[in-house]
Design a protein around this motif. Structure first.
Motif: not given
Length: 421
Positions: A57-63
């Motif tokens: 799970l990733s909770n960071e700006d996809i850019n």
């Protein structure tokens, strides 16, 4: 073949819920969710509560995400924001529009991982964006870049209520597939794209349509110097369904062919609600404002610059009729505005707003899916979500397609297009 899924712009997990309901072996390996400008990441927290431990799970700006670090997957899914996807000429060749880069993050992910299949969801106005000046350019840009990466694609605007769901929600679903798949090759055997769309569309497995199409038209993605030339000059009127095969595009207007069962508001609203904050009946000022907003109008209005103009709009049902599907849930549900649902409570007879649980049911999430976050956030996340049941129905078509594929699909050679961000 394997059935590994990566989810971008995951929200509270609508694609995950929808594919899980099939119980056909879909395995989520990665999900990214980030709400820009928000200190509290309620959607991500909800997703993690339900699915933590089963995937990365990733909770960071996809850019900012290194796309090479995303695990390999076989299906990319996501409901990305609709923005401006034109290519700028100067500077760093950025995308015009603050969030326009989000499509390019999907594109970058596809280019890096080359999944066999992609399923994306967006608002239906994407097909006509940015409007009269260059109608259809933004959606054309998506098709153009998918073709550059070696994919064919189909799209369909689906009104959930047309297929028995309790909400009149129109969204466009885009299904893309690598040219190395058996599915792409089988479409090549159709005598024309219209027949391919009618007989072999991924959507038709569980979302049948009438065989007669109208407003048929074709175009080609050939004869453009480069992606900037395409961005500057492409314009086309896309209809509510269509297919891109190679550089050829066919589009037409379809009608749903569904005979029931149908779910209406009465089927999903609670028998009794005791939350006084939702009651409109006993709050005269709020009640009168709703009556005005939902009523018909013919009045003179003035712009901020001081210009007067005639404004008119038709009235809408007030309260909302329980024997029909609800209107589209927006992120502003629960606020005092024209789009907010107001119903008559089954037991007290008082006018009230929908509960968060009822909004979850309209999106076909399990009851209390968003429980634990503030009430306003529950409404907001449901307004941003999709109808999970539609994903389940489209998933049936994807399952059928995958059953015809070899156990392993090799990554084919594709034309590398320049990345703009």
């Amino acid at each position: 073949m394997k059935k590994r899924v990566a989810e971008l712009f995951a929200g509270v997990g609508g694609f995950h819920v929808g594919l899980d309901a099939l119980n056909t072996g879909w395995s989520f390996v990665y999900a990214n969710q980030w709400e820009p400008g928000k200190k509290n990441q309620y959607a991500f927290d909800c997703y993690a509560k339900h699915f933590s431990g089963t995937e990365i799970l990733s909770n960071e700006d996809i850019n900012t995400v290194d796309k090479t670090q995303i695990p390999d997957f076989d299906l990319l899914v996501g409901g990305f924001p609709c923005q401006d996807y034109s290519v700028a000429h100067s500077g760093a060749k950025g995308i015009e529009g603050k969030k326009g880069v989000l499509w390019w993050d999907i594109r970058d992910t596809i280019q890096e991982k080359l999944p066999p299949f992609v399923l994306l969801e967006n608002v239906d106005r994407l097909l006509s964006s940015p409007g009269k000046k260059q109608r259809g350019r933004d959606f054309g840009m998506i098709l153009y870049t998918l073709n550059q990466l070696g994919y064919g694609a189909q799209w369909r605007v689906i009104n959930a209520a047309d297929y028995g769901f309790p909400q009149k929600r129109r969204r466009v679903f885009i299904f893309a597939y690598r040219k190395s798949t058996n599915y792409f090759k089988s479409l090549s055997e159709a005598s024309n794209l219209k027949l391919a769309l009618i007989n072999y569309s991924v959507y038709n497995e569980a979302l049948p349509i009438k065989q007669s199409l109208t407003m048929e038209k074709e175009t080609s993605l050939d004869n453009y110097l480069d992606i900037v030339d395409f961005s500057d000059t492409f314009s086309f009127h896309f209809e509510n369904t269509g297919i891109m095969h190679g550089t050829d595009v066919f589009t037409a207007k379809y009608e749903a062919n569904y005979s029931g069962p149908f779910t209406v508001l009465n089927d999903i609203v609670l028998d009794e609600v005791n939350d006084e904050t939702l009651i409109v009946e006993d709050k005269p000022e709020k009640l009168e404002k709703f009556k005005y907003l939902k009523g018909s109008k013919k009045e003179i209005r003035t712009t901020p610059a001081g210009y007067s103009y005639n404004y008119s709009e038709g009235g809408m049902s007030f309260p909302d009729l329980l024997d029909r599907p609800g209107r589209t849930i927006l992120t502003s549900e629960h606020s005092i505005n024209r789009s907010t649902h107001v119903i008559r409570d089954k037991t007290s007879g008082k006018l009230r707003l929908l509960t968060p649980l009822e909004c979850e049911r309209m999106q076909t999430f399990p009851d209390n899916w968003t429980e634990g976050m503030p009430k306003s956030a529950r409404y907001f996340t449901m307004g941003n979500a999709l109808v999970c049941g539609l994903v389940t129905k489209i998933g049936k078509g994807i399952d059928k397609i995958i059953s015809m594929e070899p156990k392993e699909i090799t990554k084919d050679t594709v034309k590398t297009a320049p990345i703009y961000h």
